[in-house]
Design an enzyme around this catalytic site. Structure first.
Site, PDB file in Angstrom:
ATOM      1  N   HIS A 101      46.526  39.119  43.600  1.00  0.00           N
ATOM      2  CA  HIS A 101      47.232  37.845  43.408  1.00  0.00           C
ATOM      3  C   HIS A 101      47.811  37.480  44.779  1.00  0.00           C
ATOM      4  O   HIS A 101      48.197  38.374  45.550  1.00  0.00           O
ATOM      5  CB  HIS A 101      48.430  37.972  42.478  1.00  0.00           C
ATOM      6  CG  HIS A 101      48.146  38.430  41.078  1.00  0.00           C
ATOM      7  ND1 HIS A 101      48.044  39.752  40.746  1.00  0.00           N
ATOM      8  CD2 HIS A 101      47.995  37.745  39.925  1.00  0.00           C
ATOM      9  CE1 HIS A 101      47.820  39.863  39.451  1.00  0.00           C
ATOM     10  NE2 HIS A 101      47.783  38.654  38.926  1.00  0.00           N
ATOM     11  N   ASP A 156      50.951  39.324  45.567  1.00  0.00           N
ATOM     12  CA  ASP A 156      50.882  40.779  45.782  1.00  0.00           C
ATOM     13  C   ASP A 156      50.792  41.077  47.271  1.00  0.00           C
ATOM     14  O   ASP A 156      51.348  42.065  47.746  1.00  0.00           O
ATOM     15  CB  ASP A 156      49.608  41.411  45.184  1.00  0.00           C
ATOM     16  CG  ASP A 156      49.419  41.119  43.729  1.00  0.00           C
ATOM     17  OD1 ASP A 156      50.418  40.934  43.030  1.00  0.00           O
ATOM     18  OD2 ASP A 156      48.246  41.093  43.289  1.00  0.00           O
ATOM     19  N   ASP A 194      48.033  49.100  30.217  1.00  0.00           N
ATOM     20  CA  ASP A 194      47.173  49.120  31.412  1.00  0.00           C
ATOM     21  C   ASP A 194      46.909  50.538  31.929  1.00  0.00           C
ATOM     22  O   ASP A 194      47.153  50.849  33.099  1.00  0.00           O
ATOM     23  CB  ASP A 194      47.805  48.292  32.539  1.00  0.00           C
ATOM     24  CG  ASP A 194      47.638  46.802  32.328  1.00  0.00           C
ATOM     25  OD1 ASP A 194      46.800  46.407  31.496  1.00  0.00           O
ATOM     26  OD2 ASP A 194      48.341  46.029  32.997  1.00  0.00           O
ATOM     27  N   ASP A 226      42.197  47.154  36.476  1.00  0.00           N
ATOM     28  CA  ASP A 226      43.506  46.538  36.247  1.00  0.00           C
ATOM     29  C   ASP A 226      44.335  47.567  35.482  1.00  0.00           C
ATOM     30  O   ASP A 226      44.580  47.431  34.280  1.00  0.00           O
ATOM     31  CB  ASP A 226      43.346  45.231  35.469  1.00  0.00           C
ATOM     32  CG  ASP A 226      44.626  44.424  35.469  1.00  0.00           C
ATOM     33  OD1 ASP A 226      45.656  44.953  35.938  1.00  0.00           O
ATOM     34  OD2 ASP A 226      44.625  43.274  34.999  1.00  0.00           O
ATOM     35  N   GLU A 277      40.603  34.727  31.948  1.00  0.00           N
ATOM     36  CA  GLU A 277      40.835  36.075  31.398  1.00  0.00           C
ATOM     37  C   GLU A 277      41.639  35.979  30.106  1.00  0.00           C
ATOM     38  O   GLU A 277      42.820  35.623  30.117  1.00  0.00           O
ATOM     39  CB  GLU A 277      41.591  36.917  32.433  1.00  0.00           C
ATOM     40  CG  GLU A 277      41.853  38.341  31.960  1.00  0.00           C
ATOM     41  CD  GLU A 277      42.546  39.198  33.022  1.00  0.00           C
ATOM     42  OE1 GLU A 277      42.273  39.006  34.225  1.00  0.00           O
ATOM     43  OE2 GLU A 277      43.366  40.039  32.642  1.00  0.00           O
TER      44      GLU A 277
HETATM   45  C1  XLS Z   1      47.803  40.727  32.918  1.00  0.00           C
HETATM   46  C2  XLS Z   1      46.504  40.427  33.503  1.00  0.00           C
HETATM   47  C3  XLS Z   1      46.538  40.175  34.989  1.00  0.00           C
HETATM   48  C4  XLS Z   1      45.264  39.517  35.438  1.00  0.00           C
HETATM   49  C5  XLS Z   1      45.354  38.873  36.771  1.00  0.00           C
HETATM   50  O1  XLS Z   1      47.937  41.226  31.833  1.00  0.00           O
HETATM   51  O2  XLS Z   1      45.611  41.440  33.170  1.00  0.00           O
HETATM   52  O3  XLS Z   1      46.768  41.347  35.682  1.00  0.00           O
HETATM   53  O4  XLS Z   1      44.203  40.408  35.454  1.00  0.00           O
HETATM   54  O5  XLS Z   1      46.323  37.891  36.818  1.00  0.00           O
HETATM   55 NI    NI Z   2      43.728  41.750  33.950  1.00  0.00          NI
HETATM   56 NI    NI Z   3      46.507  43.145  31.336  1.00  0.00          NI
END
Ligand code: XLS
Ligand code: NI
Ligand code: NI
Length: 437
Positions: free
Chosen positions: A101, A104, A309, A339, A232
């Site tokens: 991002h 980041d 995650d 991720d 996404e």
């Molecule tokens: C959050 C998302 C984020 C995206 C990118 O839950 O997975 O990390 O992959 O913004």
């Molecule tokens: Ni993600």
């Molecule tokens: Ni996520």
């Protein structure tokens, strides 16, 4: 360059018998599977946010991560140094891609202008490091959810000024992704959703989201950025209801607002879990619509209702994922993007290596298992036979649009009853899969 991880040498493939925890047991980048190397198939990517920015805090406690290279400040110099460390890590790991991002990689300044300047400074370092190492950008994205201005969302905010700020931010993020040769760009709808319908005009918010994406597509064309756009899906968190809730909802949204040609899906395993689906379901929905773009490779915890995650370690899961990805022809612009974050208890730098090595090995095994199942052919043959009634006779006539209700009624009146159903053999097929695991 040799600095931070000086006690760790480049991670090598040592084979399944190796007992070296800092070696690959299954990921052999040069090994050819179904005509492509593992490196080309799997297209592993390291995420900047979890791996280099996550302090490992939770709702009840501060961060635990020990990151000796990070001075903890918000300075550009710290960000530049971190970028070099990130590349040292990715290089030693041997992943061909990374993703970030905007926020980041570089700190936000007091104004948008200052923020953009900070970003440019760090992008310069990233560009140098990409050149030095050959590591490429899988995708870039903009963080439109952390800063308090996005409290009501970004493109779906009730406040038009916030939409404008988000547009300016994405414009810049597209420019830097283009400059870094990114293979793609992701739109994850951070706070694009609602907490209560009492204050929400849903139709208007969805129209604004579509407008935002159309403006992004226009700008992409204007600057000649050829990377793939992805959306996404995620059903909840941070908001109670996210508009991009799952693959089917995203596809419906893209179709309704005439965006289907411009965006594919970036599917994340933990988001599938939160949506009440399997990852294989999400991949299948996207794949059958020609929209399977990329994968955020992680896993959730079945007992916890949020986005934990975690790094993927289940070979059963990776085999299913790779089976579906191979079925739809493999990745083109996309890849397996971790991720994922180490647990709060895994706070030492070496844990970042263990986590990624485990994920890469799990997917290498998944790939080999999937390829073996495909080579064996019994699974595909079973599915083909299951639909054999559609390949000729009445079935073929219906599929080709040459039959109607009148004919079908006459046919069934003559037959009287269906006498041709056979077993779905689920348990037989589950056993078959286990032969390969
Ligand atoms: C959050 C998302 C984020 C995206 C990118 O839950 O997975 O990390 O992959 O913004
Ligand atoms: Ni993600
Ligand atoms: Ni996520």
């Amino acid at each position: 360059m040799e600095t931070v991880f000086k006690n760790i040498s480049k991670i090598k493939y040592e084979g399944p018998k190796s007992r070296n925890p800092l070696a690959f047991k299954h990921y052999n980048p040069a090994e050819v599977v179904e005509g492509k190397t593992m490196r080309e198939h799997l297209r592993f990517s390291v995420v900047y946010w979890h791996t280099f920015r996550n302090a490992l805090s939770d709702q009840f406690g501060v961060g635990t991560a020990i990151r000796p290279w990070d001075d903890g400040s918000n300075s550009v110099a710290n960000a530049e140094n971190r970028a070099r460390v990130a590349f040292e890590f990715i290089e030693k790991l041997g992943a061909p891609f990374y993703a970030f991002h905007d926020r980041d990689i570089a700190p936000e300044g007091r104004t948008l202008r200052e923020t953009n300047k900070n970003l440019d400074a760090v992008v310069k370092v990233l560009k140098e490091e990409q050149k030095r190492t050959g590591i490429k950008l899988l995708w870039g994205t903009a963080n439109l959810f952390t800063q308090p201005r996005f409290v009501h969302g970004a493109a779906t905010s009730c406040n038009a000024d916030v939409f404008a700020f988000a547009a300016a931010q994405v414009k810049k993020a597209l420019e830097v992704t283009h400059e870094l040769g990114g293979a793609g760009y992701v739109f994850w709808g951070g706070r694009e959703g609602y907490s209560t319908l009492l204050n929400t005009n849903m139709k208007r918010e969805l129209e604004h989201l579509a407008k935002f994406l159309h403006l992004a597509v226009d700008y992409k064309k204007k600057i000649g950025f050829k990377g793939q756009f992805y959306i996404e899906p995620k059903p909840k968190e941070p908001t109670k209801h996210q508009y991009d809730s799952d693959a089917a909802a995203c596809l419906n949204f893209l179709r309704e607002y005439d965006l289907l040609d411009d965006l594919k899906l970036n599917l994340e395993t933990n988001h599938a879990t939160l949506a009440g689906h399997t990852m294989q379901h999400e991949l299948e929905v996207a794949g059958s619509a020609g929209a399977l773009g990329s994968v955020d490779a992680n896993t959730g915890d079945e007992l916890l209702g949020w986005d934990t995650d975690q790094f993927p370690t289940s070979v059963y899961l990776t085999a299913q994922v790779m089976l579906t990805i191979l079925k739809y022809g493999g990745f083109t612009t996309g890849g397996l993007n971790f991720d994922a974050k180490v647990r709060r208890e895994s706070f030492e730098p070496v844990d970042l290596f263990h986590a990624h090595i485990g994920g890469m090995d799990a997917f290498a095994r998944g790939l080999k298992i999937a390829a073996a199942i495909r080579k064996d052919g019994r699974l595909a043959e079973f599915v083909k036979q299951r639909y054999a009634s559609w390949d000729s006779g009445l079935g073929a006539k219906i599929e080709s649009g040459k039959s109607d209700f009148t004919e079908l009624e006459a046919y069934m009146l003559k037959q009287g009853e269906v006498t041709t159903n056979v077993s779905g053999r689920q348990e037989f097929l589950e056993n078959l899969i286990n032969e390969f695991i």
